[in-house]
Design a protein around this motif. Structure first.
Motif, PDB file in Angstrom:
ATOM      1  N   LYS A 100      44.859  37.258  37.893  1.00 29.14           N
ATOM      2  CA  LYS A 100      44.103  37.187  39.152  1.00 29.14           C
ATOM      3  C   LYS A 100      42.868  36.306  39.022  1.00 29.14           C
ATOM      4  O   LYS A 100      41.814  36.603  39.581  1.00 29.14           O
ATOM      5  CB  LYS A 100      43.674  38.596  39.589  1.00 29.14           C
ATOM      6  N   HIS A 101      42.996  35.196  38.306  1.00 29.93           N
ATOM      7  CA  HIS A 101      41.853  34.317  38.032  1.00 29.93           C
ATOM      8  C   HIS A 101      41.210  33.793  39.322  1.00 29.93           C
ATOM      9  O   HIS A 101      39.980  33.801  39.454  1.00 29.93           O
ATOM     10  CB  HIS A 101      42.301  33.156  37.134  1.00 29.93           C
ATOM     11  N   SER A 149      41.238  35.015  42.449  1.00 31.43           N
ATOM     12  CA  SER A 149      40.538  36.045  43.228  1.00 31.43           C
ATOM     13  C   SER A 149      39.255  36.488  42.527  1.00 31.43           C
ATOM     14  O   SER A 149      38.274  36.837  43.195  1.00 31.43           O
ATOM     15  CB  SER A 149      41.449  37.229  43.501  1.00 31.43           C
ATOM     16  N   LEU A 158      45.270  41.365  33.643  1.00 34.46           N
ATOM     17  CA  LEU A 158      44.903  41.278  35.049  1.00 34.46           C
ATOM     18  C   LEU A 158      43.889  40.161  35.294  1.00 34.46           C
ATOM     19  O   LEU A 158      43.964  39.445  36.284  1.00 34.46           O
ATOM     20  CB  LEU A 158      44.337  42.622  35.521  1.00 34.46           C
TER      21      LEU A 158
END
Length: 190
Positions: free
Chosen positions: A99-100, A102, A95
């Motif tokens: 989702k780097h 965000s 994750l």
């Protein structure tokens, strides 16, 4: 009657204990880091409390491994907790990579005084730490599983002795039947 345990492979247990000491030390490091975060920011939110709880959990998990040398059931419960932690860490690492952007936005909101380059380098270091910790947990689980498989108790020895006795009894009965059959068939031929 209490079952007697036969200690498993000593080398695997020593490696398992060393790995769990490292897990406990990582837990202490997370506790200190999150305590520092709570002390200096004076913000009592999830950014400080979740790592603190994770650090306490890792410390307790690492310390409880010292009590597992002669408890196969305890070792299996410990390995289940370690497997759950491994899967959770693996999912969190995936994750984190997915989702780097965000995560960078959340970190910019939480740490507005850091520059973008500094923030990127810290998050990349954190990614590497998560990957290394996930691999380390997986290896620790495998070593613990190997040790658990090498531990035997007297029930297993009794079971193997019982099956050996039944096999021996069956073979003896089979030979008696063969001898009886041979003696009956030799009498018929005469």
């Amino acid at each position: 009657r209490q079952r007697k345990m036969k200690v498993g492979n000593n080398c695997l247990f020593v490696i398992f204990i060393i790995a769990n000491v490292i897990i406990a030390l990582i837990g202490i490091g997370i506790i200190v880091g999150s305590g520092w975060e709570l002390y200096w920011t004076h913000e009592f939110n999830a950014y400080g409390f979740v790592p603190l709880l994770i650090g306490i959990f890792l410390f307790i998990l690492g310390i409880t491994s010292f009590c597992l040398r002669k408890s196969k059931g305890g070792m299996m419960c410990y390995l289940i907790f370690l497997l759950i932690l491994f899967v959770a860490t693996l999912l969190f690492t995936i994750l984190f990579y997915a989702k780097h952007d965000s995560i960078i936005d959340m970190a910019e909101d939480h740490y507005p005084d850091l520059e973008q380059v500094d923030l990127d380098s810290k998050l990349n270091a954190l990614k590497g730490a998560f990957v290394a910790f996930t691999v380390f947990l997986g290896c620790t689980w495998l070593v613990g599983l190997g040790y658990c498989c090498s531990v035997k108790d007297d029930w297993e020895d009794g079971y193997s002795q019982m099956t050996h006795n039944y096999q021996t009894h069956f073979v003896r009965q089979f030979h008696r039947v063969q001898l009886l059959h041979f003696s009956i068939s030799s009498k018929k031929k005469k």
